[in-house]
Design a protein around this motif. Structure first.
Motif, mmCIF file in Angstrom:
data_model
loop_
_atom_site.group_PDB
_atom_site.id
_atom_site.type_symbol
_atom_site.label_atom_id
_atom_site.label_comp_id
_atom_site.label_asym_id
_atom_site.label_seq_id
_atom_site.Cartn_x
_atom_site.Cartn_y
_atom_site.Cartn_z
ATOM 1 N N PHE A 1 -67.564 31.183 15.971
ATOM 2 C CA PHE A 1 -68.374 31.085 14.751
ATOM 3 C C PHE A 1 -68.321 29.708 14.094
ATOM 4 O O PHE A 1 -69.357 29.074 13.852
ATOM 5 N N LEU A 2 -67.118 29.213 13.787
ATOM 6 C CA LEU A 2 -67.004 27.995 12.979
ATOM 7 C C LEU A 2 -67.257 26.708 13.770
ATOM 8 O O LEU A 2 -67.848 25.768 13.234
ATOM 9 N N ARG A 3 -66.793 26.639 14.977
ATOM 10 C CA ARG A 3 -66.901 25.375 15.719
ATOM 11 C C ARG A 3 -68.338 24.867 15.824
ATOM 12 O O ARG A 3 -68.590 23.681 15.560
ATOM 13 N N PRO A 4 -69.322 25.708 16.163
ATOM 14 C CA PRO A 4 -70.703 25.188 16.205
ATOM 15 C C PRO A 4 -71.214 24.742 14.834
ATOM 16 O O PRO A 4 -71.994 23.776 14.750
ATOM 17 N N LEU A 5 -70.792 25.422 13.774
ATOM 18 C CA LEU A 5 -71.285 25.079 12.436
ATOM 19 C C LEU A 5 -70.782 23.711 11.982
ATOM 20 O O LEU A 5 -71.468 22.998 11.252
ATOM 21 N N PHE A 6 -69.567 23.334 12.389
ATOM 22 C CA PHE A 6 -68.978 22.067 11.951
ATOM 23 C C PHE A 6 -69.125 20.943 12.980
ATOM 24 O O PHE A 6 -68.712 19.819 12.707
ATOM 25 N N SER A 7 -69.698 21.229 14.111
ATOM 26 C CA SER A 7 -69.702 20.242 15.196
ATOM 27 C C SER A 7 -70.494 18.984 14.862
ATOM 28 O O SER A 7 -70.107 17.875 15.239
ATOM 29 N N LYS A 8 -71.604 19.131 14.129
ATOM 30 C CA LYS A 8 -72.454 17.973 13.854
ATOM 31 C C LYS A 8 -71.954 17.117 12.693
ATOM 32 O O LYS A 8 -72.482 16.026 12.467
ATOM 33 N N SER A 9 -70.942 17.588 11.967
ATOM 34 C CA SER A 9 -70.400 16.808 10.849
ATOM 35 C C SER A 9 -68.904 16.593 11.000
ATOM 36 O O SER A 9 -68.216 16.310 10.024
ATOM 37 N N ARG A 10 -68.403 16.723 12.215
ATOM 38 C CA ARG A 10 -66.971 16.591 12.467
ATOM 39 C C ARG A 10 -66.483 15.181 12.156
ATOM 40 O O ARG A 10 -67.150 14.191 12.438
ATOM 41 N N SER A 11 -65.282 15.107 11.570
ATOM 42 C CA SER A 11 -64.658 13.825 11.266
ATOM 43 C C SER A 11 -64.358 13.068 12.564
ATOM 44 O O SER A 11 -63.919 13.657 13.557
ATOM 45 N N THR A 12 -64.570 11.765 12.537
ATOM 46 C CA THR A 12 -64.283 10.946 13.716
ATOM 47 C C THR A 12 -62.789 10.694 13.883
ATOM 48 O O THR A 12 -62.367 10.107 14.873
ATOM 49 N N ALA A 13 -61.975 11.147 12.913
ATOM 50 C CA ALA A 13 -60.527 10.953 13.016
ATOM 51 C C ALA A 13 -59.892 11.884 14.036
ATOM 52 O O ALA A 13 -58.747 11.679 14.443
ATOM 53 N N VAL A 14 -60.638 12.928 14.439
ATOM 54 C CA VAL A 14 -60.128 13.844 15.454
ATOM 55 C C VAL A 14 -61.153 13.973 16.567
ATOM 56 O O VAL A 14 -62.352 13.737 16.380
ATOM 57 N N THR A 15 -60.661 14.357 17.724
ATOM 58 C CA THR A 15 -61.536 14.581 18.870
ATOM 59 C C THR A 15 -62.222 15.932 18.738
ATOM 60 O O THR A 15 -61.918 16.723 17.844
ATOM 61 N N ALA A 16 -63.129 16.211 19.666
ATOM 62 C CA ALA A 16 -63.824 17.495 19.650
ATOM 63 C C ALA A 16 -62.853 18.647 19.846
ATOM 64 O O ALA A 16 -63.109 19.772 19.405
ATOM 65 N N SER A 17 -61.721 18.372 20.483
ATOM 66 C CA SER A 17 -60.718 19.417 20.705
ATOM 67 C C SER A 17 -59.763 19.576 19.531
ATOM 68 O O SER A 17 -58.860 20.403 19.569
ATOM 69 N N GLY A 18 -59.942 18.762 18.468
ATOM 70 C CA GLY A 18 -59.138 18.910 17.263
ATOM 71 C C GLY A 18 -57.885 18.067 17.221
ATOM 72 O O GLY A 18 -57.093 18.176 16.288
ATOM 73 N N ARG A 19 -57.679 17.188 18.204
ATOM 74 C CA ARG A 19 -56.489 16.339 18.216
ATOM 75 C C ARG A 19 -56.807 14.967 17.643
ATOM 76 O O ARG A 19 -57.967 14.580 17.533
ATOM 77 N N LYS A 20 -55.766 14.236 17.290
ATOM 78 C CA LYS A 20 -55.961 12.920 16.688
ATOM 79 C C LYS A 20 -56.684 11.996 17.654
ATOM 80 O O LYS A 20 -56.332 11.899 18.835
ATOM 81 N N ALA A 21 -57.694 11.312 17.137
ATOM 82 C CA ALA A 21 -58.458 10.374 17.958
ATOM 83 C C ALA A 21 -57.751 9.019 17.960
ATOM 84 O O ALA A 21 -57.586 8.401 16.906
ATOM 85 N N GLU A 22 -57.312 8.585 19.120
ATOM 86 C CA GLU A 22 -56.654 7.285 19.219
ATOM 87 C C GLU A 22 -57.642 6.160 19.023
ATOM 88 O O GLU A 22 -57.302 5.082 18.540
#
Length: 545
Positions: free
Chosen positions: A198-219
């Motif tokens: 439910f939630l992942r598709p709703l937030f996918s287009k506005s996801r913070s660039t500080a984390v990856t699509a999998s939810g981990r810290k973006a190096e």
């Protein structure tokens, strides 16, 4: 089969009654041989949104009638157990879909949603679902995860589509269902149904660039494929516009997650959390995000976010909120945001933010067992220097904000203990400016907060207080005289009396500190009392040795 009943329910809905009691006259319109299949088919054909409440009333009344005639219906509806179970689940699915609070409008400022209709749908729909679960046709129905998800949309009474009745009923139904589910089913509901499906598709287009699509810290900050589109549209932020109930669903999921679940599935939470914390344009959503974050942080296993590298990411996401100050941010909104942001930061530092009126307790550095780490100390120093002090100097003319800053410092200093001594050069001038202001008595709550702050400073930083003794005496003396001279305070004013009691207590603490430092306190204040005898009530503990 339901035409006459539907017309009666339409008339009932037009009355706009606050109670959804179904009369016997309405129940008589339902044939005794009404079967579950007929109701399931009736709800599956719901098209006209304007008739949702009457149709929900039809379902509610029919389920009541089925319950009353359970002996006649049980085993005589022409359906076997599996078919009956499927139809009951179908009814639950239809009911929960109808009441789902979908909002409308191109922006939050142009919200065209009919919340009155959503509230009425929610109330009667949840009553119907409760009746369905408890129908005597079979054992209490175990609702499917998709239906449970929709029920969570009504769990927050603060939402405009929820009422006290619907919120309480939704929570009651969910708690009863969770008791039926085993641990793996509850975990699947939260992780698979709510967070992933439910939630992942709703937030996918506005996801913070500080984390990856999998939810981990973006190096490395990656360019999003949505960077070229307008981020403030219902299409890119459905959780903010049409599917605003998604935030309530997320909040419920966090509230019902434990440390074991978070230890393994924390990446499923972080994208939505950071998206809410990064929300720039709406105070209510930012406060909601901060509240959900506090709930998430309190449930995380110790040091999990530090180990994953996300502690600094969350710190960077939360900290800008403490700088949302007047005049760019209206004072009321600023207070609301800061009251959510500072507790979040303080709890990230390892301190417990006290509830209003509660005892803050001893600091981490003074209990003999748990010491403040270097990482915690750095964050607390940052909160003081780049948060509280910057905010105070920027918005000191806003007395309510000043009181808030004092309350925040009380919590931090109690937590830091003697380590706060390095900030005395900032604390004492701040307290002096607040308490010696001739107009400070016009807002007693802020004056009381500043007095509490001064007491906290004296208790925790006492080894260095003798150096500031004269300044503290001056603060207490001028504040006392300002209260005495305040025309709005009568001689028996309880407000003035409470302020004086706290000032006297502060003077007693100062006297004890000076005595412990072997400094003659009487010598410093005796001459003041000679010139201003009324100060004898303030400095009452100055008898020379």
């Amino acid at each position: 089969m339901f035409e006459e009943l539907l017309e009666a329910c339409k008339r009932l809905e037009e009355i706009k009654t606050p109670s959804w009691e179904i009369s016997e006259d309405i129940l008589k319109l339902i044939p005794d041989k009404t079967i579950v299949q007929a109701l399931n088919e009736f709800l599956s054909n719901v098209i006209d949104k304007s008739d949702h409440v009457p149709m929900l009333l039809v379902a509610y009344a029919t389920l009541i009638k089925i319950g009353k005639n359970s002996k006649k219906q049980d085993g005589k509806d022409g359906n076997d157990e599996d078919d009956l179970n499927d139809m009951l689940h179908g009814i639950a699915d239809h009911l929960s879909s109808i009441i789902l609070p979908i909002c409308s409008g191109a922006s939050l400022d142009e919200d065209t949603t009919d919340y009155t209709q959503l509230r009425r749908k929610g109330e009667v729909g949840l009553l119907a679902i409760e009746q369905l679960i408890n129908t005597p046709l079979k054992a209490p129905l175990q609702l499917r995860p998709s239906v449970l998800l929709r029920l969570t949309a009504f769990t927050d009474v603060a939402d405009p589509w929820a009422t006290a009745e619907s919120s309480a009923l939704a929570r009651k139904l969910l708690e009863a269902q969770l008791q039926i589910l085993d641990e793996s089913q509850t975990k699947s509901l939260i992780v698979e149904e709510i967070l992933t499906t439910f939630l992942r598709p709703l937030f996918s287009k506005s996801r913070s660039t500080a984390v990856t699509a999998s939810g981990r810290k973006a190096e490395f900050v990656e360019q999003s494929r949505y960077d070229t589109v307008d981020r403030e549209t219902p299409e890119t932020k459905p959780w903010k516009y049409t599917h605003r109930y998604a935030i309530t669903v997320f909040s419920w999921a966090v509230e019902h997650s434990d440390s074991t679940l978070l230890q393994t599935h924390w990446p499923s939470f972080t994208p939505a959390l950071l998206t809410l914390l990064d929300e720039p344009s709406h105070a209510g959503l930012k406060v909601r995000g901060l509240q959900i974050f506090r709930s998430f942080w309190s449930r995380c296993p110790p040091n999990l976010m530090h180990t994953t590298g996300l502690a600094s990411v969350f710190e960077d996401a939360v900290f800008p909120a403490v700088l949302l100050l007047p005049t760019l941010t209206p004072e009321d909104e600023s207070i609301e945001i800061l009251n959510a942001a500072y507790p979040a930061l303080i709890e990230m530092s390892g301190l417990k933010y006290p509830n209003p009126g509660s005892d803050p307790g001893p600091g981490l550095s003074t209990n003999g067992k748990q010491q403040i780490t270097e990482t915690q100390r750095r964050l607390l120093d940052k909160i003081i220097r780049e948060g509280v002090m910057v905010g105070y100097h920027h918005a000191k003319e806003h007395v309510r904000l000043v009181g808030l800053f004092c309350d925040v410092l009380v919590c931090i200093i109690n937590g830091m203990g003697i380590l706060a001594v390095k900030h005395l050069k900032d604390f004492i001038p701040m307290v002096s400016e607040i308490m010696t202001d001739p107009f400070g008595t016009k807002h007693p709550p802020t004056l009381a907060s500043a007095t509490q702050l001064l007491q906290t400073i004296l208790r925790n930083c006492w080894p260095r207080i003798p150096h500031y003794c004269n300044e503290v005496v001056k603060i207490l003396m001028l504040c006392w005289l300002n209260i005495e001279d305040e025309d709005s305070f009568s001689s028996t004013s309880p407000i003035a009396n409470d302020l004086k009691v706290e000032l006297t207590k502060t003077a007693d603490i100062l006297s004890a500190v000076m005595k412990a430092s072997k400094v003659d306190f009487h010598e410093r204040v005796g001459v003041l009392i000679e010139k201003e005898p009324q100060l004898s009530k303030l400095f009452r503990d100055i008898n020379p040795e």
